[in-house]
Design a protein around this motif. Structure first.
Motif, mmCIF file in Angstrom:
data_model
loop_
_atom_site.group_PDB
_atom_site.id
_atom_site.type_symbol
_atom_site.label_atom_id
_atom_site.label_comp_id
_atom_site.label_asym_id
_atom_site.label_seq_id
_atom_site.Cartn_x
_atom_site.Cartn_y
_atom_site.Cartn_z
ATOM 1 N N CYS A 183 -3.108 -14.067 -0.044
ATOM 2 C CA CYS A 183 -2.874 -15.118 -0.417
ATOM 3 C C CYS A 183 -3.302 -15.757 -1.808
ATOM 4 C CB CYS A 183 -4.709 -16.101 -0.093
ATOM 5 S SG CYS A 183 -4.859 -17.209 -0.298
ATOM 6 N N GLU A 212 -3.628 -17.654 -4.073
ATOM 7 C CA GLU A 212 -4.727 -18.856 -4.935
ATOM 8 C C GLU A 212 -6.140 -17.816 -4.366
ATOM 9 O OE1 GLU A 212 -3.197 -22.413 -1.979
ATOM 10 O OE2 GLU A 212 -2.473 -20.723 -2.010
ATOM 11 N N CYS A 213 -6.005 -17.019 -3.401
ATOM 12 C CA CYS A 213 -7.369 -16.140 -3.273
ATOM 13 C C CYS A 213 -7.404 -15.120 -4.463
ATOM 14 C CB CYS A 213 -7.461 -15.397 -1.746
ATOM 15 S SG CYS A 213 -8.772 -16.472 -0.596
ATOM 16 N N THR A 267 -5.294 -16.182 -7.512
ATOM 17 C CA THR A 267 -6.529 -16.805 -8.840
ATOM 18 C C THR A 267 -7.954 -16.933 -8.637
ATOM 19 O OG1 THR A 267 -4.556 -17.569 -8.419
ATOM 20 C CG2 THR A 267 -5.623 -18.492 -9.302
ATOM 21 N N ASP A 268 -8.322 -17.454 -7.762
ATOM 22 C CA ASP A 268 -10.084 -17.787 -7.378
ATOM 23 C C ASP A 268 -10.743 -16.562 -7.897
ATOM 24 O OD1 ASP A 268 -8.476 -20.032 -6.921
ATOM 25 O OD2 ASP A 268 -9.068 -20.502 -4.866
ATOM 26 N N GLY A 298 -1.392 -17.882 3.360
ATOM 27 C CA GLY A 298 -2.983 -18.456 3.093
ATOM 28 C C GLY A 298 -3.559 -17.343 3.184
ATOM 29 N N HIS A 350 -6.790 -21.523 2.520
ATOM 30 C CA HIS A 350 -5.946 -22.103 1.867
ATOM 31 C C HIS A 350 -4.922 -21.959 2.589
ATOM 32 C CE1 HIS A 350 -8.195 -19.798 -1.963
ATOM 33 N NE2 HIS A 350 -7.911 -21.196 -1.698
ATOM 34 N N HIS A 365 -2.919 -25.427 2.335
ATOM 35 C CA HIS A 365 -1.421 -25.419 2.435
ATOM 36 C C HIS A 365 -1.354 -26.598 3.049
ATOM 37 C CE1 HIS A 365 2.682 -24.045 2.317
ATOM 38 N NE2 HIS A 365 3.379 -24.476 3.017
#
Ligand code: ZN
Ligand code: ZN
Ligand code: ZN
Length: 86
Positions: A22, A24-25, A27-28, A45, A54, A58
């Motif tokens: 993922c 976004e994970c 990034t986070d 995600g 995520h 999405h």
């Protein structure tokens, strides 16, 4: 139980995964519990048991209705609109 019409609209063959995990994970700085693959665009995600959720995010932002599990040995699909396994 009503039939899912979204599944028929998914591209064949399904899109190639855009990532191995993922993004976004990454990034986070959170860790995905399990991964889901969007069957509209190949977005990867994390599941609702993950901190970021995520895959659901999405769907909320794109409206892409159907995802499948991205976990080895699993093959089920989930339609967010129908709220059922398809
Ligand atoms: Zn559906
Ligand atoms: Zn995530
Ligand atoms: Zn998508």
């Amino acid at each position: 139980m009503s039939e899912c019409l979204h599944l028929a609209e998914m591209p064949r063959p399904e899109p190639a995964p855009l990532a191995e995990t993922c993004p976004e994970c990454l990034t986070d700085g959170t860790h995905p519990v399990q991964l889901r693959l969007c069957l509209s665009c190949g977005h990867v995600g994390c599941c609702d048991s993950s901190a970021g959720r995520h895959a659901t995010a999405h769907f909320s932002s794109t409206g892409h209705p159907v995802m499948r599990t991205f976990e080895p040995g699993e093959s089920w699909r989930w339609c967010f609109v129908d709220g059922s396994i398809v």
